[in-house]
Design a protein around this motif. Structure first.
Motif, PDB file in Angstrom:
ATOM      1  N   VAL A   1      47.747  28.202  -2.982  1.00 20.64           N
ATOM      2  CA  VAL A   1      46.483  28.444  -3.685  1.00 20.64           C
ATOM      3  C   VAL A   1      45.305  28.289  -2.735  1.00 20.64           C
ATOM      4  O   VAL A   1      44.330  29.057  -2.792  1.00 20.64           O
ATOM      5  CB  VAL A   1      46.349  27.502  -4.898  1.00 20.64           C
ATOM      6  N   LYS A   2      45.371  27.327  -1.844  1.00 14.21           N
ATOM      7  CA  LYS A   2      44.292  27.168  -0.865  1.00 14.21           C
ATOM      8  C   LYS A   2      44.193  28.397   0.041  1.00 14.21           C
ATOM      9  O   LYS A   2      43.108  28.840   0.404  1.00 14.21           O
ATOM     10  CB  LYS A   2      44.513  25.890  -0.058  1.00 14.21           C
ATOM     11  N   ASN A   3      45.354  28.974   0.381  1.00 11.68           N
ATOM     12  CA  ASN A   3      45.333  30.214   1.163  1.00 11.68           C
ATOM     13  C   ASN A   3      44.726  31.360   0.373  1.00 11.68           C
ATOM     14  O   ASN A   3      44.031  32.219   0.926  1.00 11.68           O
ATOM     15  CB  ASN A   3      46.753  30.576   1.609  1.00 11.68           C
ATOM     16  N   GLU A   4      45.004  31.386  -0.922  1.00 13.83           N
ATOM     17  CA  GLU A   4      44.390  32.416  -1.757  1.00 13.83           C
ATOM     18  C   GLU A   4      42.880  32.273  -1.746  1.00 13.83           C
ATOM     19  O   GLU A   4      42.143  33.263  -1.656  1.00 13.83           O
ATOM     20  CB  GLU A   4      44.923  32.339  -3.186  1.00 13.83           C
ATOM     21  N   LYS A   5      42.401  31.030  -1.841  1.00 18.90           N
ATOM     22  CA  LYS A   5      40.950  30.809  -1.821  1.00 18.90           C
ATOM     23  C   LYS A   5      40.356  31.257  -0.483  1.00 18.90           C
ATOM     24  O   LYS A   5      39.298  31.897  -0.448  1.00 18.90           O
ATOM     25  CB  LYS A   5      40.607  29.341  -2.083  1.00 18.90           C
ATOM     26  N   ARG A   6      41.045  30.926   0.593  1.00 24.59           N
ATOM     27  CA  ARG A   6      40.539  31.366   1.900  1.00 24.59           C
ATOM     28  C   ARG A   6      40.466  32.891   1.961  1.00 24.59           C
ATOM     29  O   ARG A   6      39.510  33.465   2.467  1.00 24.59           O
ATOM     30  CB  ARG A   6      41.451  30.835   3.006  1.00 24.59           C
ATOM     31  N   GLN A   7      41.508  33.545   1.442  1.00 26.54           N
ATOM     32  CA  GLN A   7      41.577  35.003   1.516  1.00 26.54           C
ATOM     33  C   GLN A   7      40.515  35.656   0.651  1.00 26.54           C
ATOM     34  O   GLN A   7      39.853  36.613   1.070  1.00 26.54           O
ATOM     35  CB  GLN A   7      42.966  35.465   1.079  1.00 26.54           C
ATOM     36  N   ARG A   8      40.352  35.156  -0.569  1.00 29.14           N
ATOM     37  CA  ARG A   8      39.440  35.797  -1.521  1.00 29.14           C
ATOM     38  C   ARG A   8      37.984  35.363  -1.356  1.00 29.14           C
ATOM     39  O   ARG A   8      37.081  36.105  -1.730  1.00 29.14           O
ATOM     40  CB  ARG A   8      39.879  35.487  -2.949  1.00 29.14           C
ATOM     41  N   VAL A   9      37.773  34.161  -0.817  1.00 30.56           N
ATOM     42  CA  VAL A   9      36.429  33.586  -0.808  1.00 30.56           C
ATOM     43  C   VAL A   9      35.948  33.260   0.601  1.00 30.56           C
ATOM     44  O   VAL A   9      34.940  33.778   1.071  1.00 30.56           O
ATOM     45  CB  VAL A   9      36.384  32.307  -1.681  1.00 30.56           C
ATOM     46  N   ASP A  10      36.673  32.384   1.292  1.00 30.00           N
ATOM     47  CA  ASP A  10      36.155  31.780   2.515  1.00 30.00           C
ATOM     48  C   ASP A  10      36.170  32.701   3.719  1.00 30.00           C
ATOM     49  O   ASP A  10      35.403  32.498   4.662  1.00 30.00           O
ATOM     50  CB  ASP A  10      36.954  30.520   2.860  1.00 30.00           C
ATOM     51  N   ASN A  11      37.048  33.707   3.730  1.00 31.92           N
ATOM     52  CA  ASN A  11      37.233  34.527   4.928  1.00 31.92           C
ATOM     53  C   ASN A  11      36.768  35.961   4.726  1.00 31.92           C
ATOM     54  O   ASN A  11      37.271  36.875   5.353  1.00 31.92           O
ATOM     55  CB  ASN A  11      38.711  34.526   5.345  1.00 31.92           C
ATOM     56  N   ARG A  12      35.793  36.143   3.845  1.00 34.18           N
ATOM     57  CA  ARG A  12      35.296  37.503   3.625  1.00 34.18           C
ATOM     58  C   ARG A  12      33.783  37.480   3.428  1.00 34.18           C
ATOM     59  O   ARG A  12      33.212  36.470   2.992  1.00 34.18           O
ATOM     60  CB  ARG A  12      35.972  38.153   2.417  1.00 34.18           C
ATOM     61  N   PRO A  13      33.120  38.572   3.736  1.00 33.68           N
ATOM     62  CA  PRO A  13      31.673  38.630   3.552  1.00 33.68           C
ATOM     63  C   PRO A  13      31.288  38.401   2.091  1.00 33.68           C
ATOM     64  O   PRO A  13      31.967  38.893   1.178  1.00 33.68           O
ATOM     65  CB  PRO A  13      31.321  40.058   3.983  1.00 33.68           C
ATOM     66  N   TYR A  14      30.242  37.633   1.861  1.00 28.24           N
ATOM     67  CA  TYR A  14      29.657  37.378   0.537  1.00 28.24           C
ATOM     68  C   TYR A  14      30.626  36.641  -0.401  1.00 28.24           C
ATOM     69  O   TYR A  14      30.417  36.604  -1.610  1.00 28.24           O
ATOM     70  CB  TYR A  14      29.189  38.691  -0.121  1.00 28.24           C
TER      71      TYR A  14
END
Length: 938
Positions: A153-166
């Motif tokens: 789930v933490k990886n999902e957050k990184r992918q969807r939120v932390d590692n993308r513009p905006y």
């Protein structure tokens, strides 16, 4: 167990809603309740041998507490992993065997759902499995299981939120729109800190509170026997105990006492973005329908006031987006503008205010209200074109409208909105009302944010080596099984055999040489179509890169007879959508429309194709938009990976290695005359096929496109010879540096084979257990389920008429980049030698049984026609593939793997943080990694 007499009473107490005999489209369904409170909704649709089963729990992030956020979403993940009687792998393992669409789920603020579409012979298996999740699950959640899924789930957050513009926009908006203590103050996915702090007891308490029959809806939609389904529902769900009563949450609308201006310097953004958010209303509030129309009118399309002001007049952006975002307890109206590079967001805000002032004076014209309603009606029909779509909607209406029959009312609610209603909600919720304004600007460009903005609170994760919790996924843990009145460990049998109904295809050839292929289907009053013209990017040169994409964009910017706004209005008044897209091998004019307006829609397709406007102003606007998009992609690690991988696979001398948008240099040099030449030389009916599926007969479809054929002069088009792309002689590692990346994006692969090659489909079968089968694949099982390195990973062959690439793609947490790359390499290296007869059995079962789902939607039917047209497949190619699958042996699969998936002849591309990850990758054994952008690195 209940007595037969009581079961009959329950069935008697159920309700049935039957479609009225009228010209209006409607959905029939039946509902009934079990004694334990489980609500069941049944919808029969015998058009395809499939059935969708969905379990929807009335719990989302709004039922969490601050400091314990992300539980609802974490729980969604856990529920797929195991249950007492399904065993490890749970629904995912079952799905692979029965040919299901893949067990999936989603979590919102207010509900969590679990869903899958399966061949109808597996319905009892699905009901058994869903009951096992609801009543026989929680004992299987152990400390190592929880520890691993936290990482996923933490990886999902990184992918969807932390590692993308905006990615942090909604976090900033919601924390400032909703006060502390409000259930929408935090994000559905939660915080990394809260996820890490979740305990096993927290998880069990959450399950026991919310995952009870009286808080859940079971929806069954599709081709099944209703009485038999009821019997199975009672058998598997009746003895699950009712939980404590669930109090309904009161509506919690919010108001703002002041305007809030906030800014964030975004590590990935290359363009400034302004988001304005006003408090609005909850689901199905009487004002929600007018708000949806207001948002559509103000921002969507070339007739929209905001588009005219910000895009055409002020030249501030390429598009404006506005939408109403309702939830169960409250809602928000959002307006987003991603401005061109260097544009001050104060100028954007001023232009928005000017647009609002003009709208206040002018209101919404009746004809615009009519066209928006027509489009919303078509969108609704498209949303329920599958049995799963109908099941989703029925559960949604039951929870949030307290009436599943709202599925037959929502369109009417939209259609009665007046121009006065639209102006009323504008004044009530937007005009001179307080809002939250967020300015997300590139690092070092704070001057672009709104004046007077305060720094937003954003929690950024630090990349720390070895920071993650260790766990052993293979640790043996014993638990006591939940008692049942019968043996639930015995999987139910299949019932019958789904009849594979290959849609009947009709065809025709026009005098111009244009081909027509179609499928008549009358489930919903909608038609989907695509006029596919061979060519696209392949016909460009290095000097004209981007011409195909620009031409496709130009073709919807008006016609010789209509301005861009007039064309869009004509399309939308028909309840239609028409898109022109350019791809590597084609330009396509596609869309959908209400069936009653199909002929008129084709008239507009003819105008678009044969009477382009060639508007110099629109040409310059498209050029600027394309340049802006290229700039935007520089900050998106996934776009970077896609663009760089193409260069490696095709080589810099091939036009296919170019971004389909072109390059800044070629775009600046392209003229309108260049586009006219490209149009005249490369678009011909001799290289075109018209595909259509839906509520239309052959003769009507042919009549509707006769005028296109008659007015389109045939001319030969010379197609370039495409080289035989080959894998590299030796593997090499390439790295693209994105400083501070929270994930590394992996793109590993090499040229594979053409979709016309006889080995293409067998190679797809081979890839199922490697990386094409989601949770049935080794890559997912080992990198996600075994290690918690990633949220998702897949592999596959791109279908092209030339040799397309084989690619493995994933986003992995930054601090295990080397370990993930090494594990992927080793899985691929060992795949052929370790592929077993059991692997083959699971693969064959899935590949054959899943064909029952192959043609359910209009989109799927259109795609079937597209594959036949593009690659010369026979009309019954699905049956041919079944035979191919049946005849494949373990040795065949091993040979295919060795031939087309060789880890020693691949490009290993990583997009991530070079400072912390680059050096270690030399240990992969493929020499020193090549840094692709040394000039951008620290």
């Amino acid at each position: 167990m209940k007595t037969l007499k009581f079961l009959n009473l329950l069935l008697f107490l159920g309700t049935t809603v039957v479609a009225q005999e009228s010209k209006n489209f409607s959905v029939d369904f039946e509902t009934f309740n079990l004694e334990n409170g489980l609500k069941v909704i049944l919808h029969q649709d015998h058009s395809d041998p499939v059935v969708a089963v969905a379990l929807t729990a009335h719990v989302g992030s709004a039922r969490e507490k601050e400091g314990r956020t992300g539980f609802a979403h974490l729980f969604e993940h856990l529920l797929f992993l195991e249950s007492e009687n399904l065993g490890k792998g749970g629904l995912d393992k079952l799905s692979a065997r029965i040919g299901g669409s893949g067990a999936n789920g989603s979590t919102s603020r207010d509900r969590t759902n679990y869903f899958q579409t399966v061949p109808n012979d597996a319905l009892e298996k699905m009901i058994w499995a869903e009951a096992d999740k609801l009543g026989f699950f929680i004992n299987t959640v152990t400390e190592p299981v929880l520890a691993k899924e936290k990482q996923v789930v933490k990886n999902e957050k990184r992918q969807r939120v932390d590692n993308r513009p905006y990615g942090h926009t909604y976090y900033v908006v919601d924390r400032n729109l909703y006060p502390e203590g409000h259930p929408y103050h935090w994000q559905v996915i939660g915080s990394l800190k809260d996820l890490q702090n979740a305990t096993l007891q927290d998880v069990k308490d959450f399950y026991n509170r919310w995952y009870v029959p009286n808080n859940v809806i079971l929806t069954i939609s599709g081709d099944f026997d209703k009485e038999q389904a009821k019997e199975w529902v009672h058998k598997y769900f009746d003895e699950i105990d009712r939980g404590p009563d669930i109090e309904e949450l009161e509506k919690k609308p919010v108001s703002l006492v002041e305007i809030k201006n906030l800014y964030h310097e975004d590590n990935f953004a290359k363009l400034p973005e302004l988001t304005l958010t006003w408090p609005s209303v909850h689901y199905y509030h009487p004002d929600s329908f007018a708000l949806e129309i207001l948002a559509s009118y103000l921002a969507n399309g070339k007739n929209a006031p905001l588009y005219k002001k910000l895009v055409e007049e002020k030249n501030l952006t390429s598009q404006v987006e506005m939408f109403n975002y309702p939830s169960e307890l409250a809602g928000q109206l959002m307006l987003q503008v991603r401005a061109y590079e260097g544009k001050d967001l104060d100028s954007v805000k001023l232009a928005i205010e000017e647009s609002f002032s003009e709208f206040e004076q002018n209101g919404i014209p009746e004809k615009d209200l009519k066209r928006i309603k027509a489009g919303l009606e078509t969108n609704f029909y498209n949303s329920i074109s599958s049995v799963l779509g109908k099941g989703f909607q029925l559960a949604q209406y039951e929870i949030f409208a307290k009436d599943p029959n709202f599925i037959n009312k929502e369109v009417d609610k939209l259609l009665v909105v007046t121009t006065g209603d639209v102006m009323r909600v504008f004044n009530k919720y937007v005009n001179d009302k307080n809002y939250v304004a967020t300015s997300f600007v590139p690092k070092g460009s704070l001057e672009l944010a709104l004046e007077g903005s305060e720094k937003a609170e954003v929690v950024e994760e630090k990349v720390v080596e070895g920071a993650e919790e260790k766990f052993d996924p293979n640790q043996k843990v014993s638990y006591e099984k939940t008692a049942s009145s019968f043996d639930r460990s015995k999987e139910p049998p299949y019932h019958g055999k789904p009849e594979l109904n290959i849609p009947k295809i009709w065809d025709a050839r026009m005098p111009s040489g244009m081909k027509i292929m179609g499928i008549t289907n009358k489930e919903v009053p909608v038609v989907q179509f695509s006029l596919e013209i061979k060519g696209g990017q392949l016909l460009e040169t290095a000097a004209t890169a981007g011409a195909s994409h620009m031409l496709a964009s130009m073709m919807t910017r008006g016609t010789a007879k209509r301005t861009p706004a007039e064309l869009e209005e004509a399309i939308e008044l028909l309840g239609a959508s028409i898109y022109v897209n350019s791809e590597e091998e084609k330009i396509s004019i596609s869309g959908n429309t209400l069936a009653k307006n199909f002929s008129e829609t084709m008239d507009l397709v003819q105008e678009i194709l044969l009477q382009p406007r060639w508007d110099e102003k629109e040409f310059e606007l498209i050029k600027q938009q394309s340049l802006s998009q290229l700039q935007e992609e520089k900050g998106d690690p996934n776009s970077i990976a896609e663009n760089e991988f193409k260069k490696l696979v095709y080589g810099e001398n091939s036009i296919l290695s170019y971004n389909e948008l072109g390059t800044p240099e070629t775009l600046r040099n392209l003229s309108l005359e260049d586009l006219k030449d490209f149009y005249e030389e490369n678009l011909s009916p001799l290289a075109s096929t018209f595909l259509v599926a839906g509520f239309v007969e052959k003769e009507d479809a042919v009549d509707a496109v006769k005028a296109i054929s008659a007015s389109w002069p045939p001319k030969p088009v010379k197609f370039p010879e495409i080289p035989e792309f080959t894998p590299p002689q030796k593997s090499k590692v390439y790295f693209y540096d994105v400083p501070g990346a929270k994930q590394s994006v992996l793109a590993f692969g090499a040229p594979g084979l053409s979709a016309k090659n006889d080995d293409f489909y067998p190679a797809e079968v081979m890839n199922y257990r490697l990386g094409g089968g989601s949770f049935a694949s080794r890559l997912t099982q080992q990198l996600r389920e075994g290690k918690g390195y990633t949220y998702g990973i897949r592999s596959g062959f791109a279908d092209r008429s030339y040799i397309g690439p084989f690619m493995i793609s994933s986003g992995v947490r930054t601090n295990i980049t080397y370990e993930a790359a090494e594990l992927v390499r080793d899985i691929v290296k060992d795949y052929a030698s370790t592929f077993t007869s059991e692997d083959l059995e699971v693969t064959k079962s899935y590949m054959i049984k899943s064909n029952a789902r192959k043609f359910e939607t209009l989109g799927a039917k259109l795609n079937m026609l597209r594959e036949i047209s593009d690659y010369g497949y026979n009309y019954d190619y699905i049956k041919e593939r079944e035979k191919v699958t049946e005849e494949l042996s373990v040795l065949d699969i091993q040979d295919l793997a060795r031939k087309y998936v060789d880890p020693e002849r691949m490009y290993y591309l990583i997009v991530g943080d070079a400072e912390t990850q680059l050096e270690k990758l030399e240990d992969l054994g493929y020499g020193e990694p090549v840094l692709l952008n040394p000039e951008d690195s620290n």
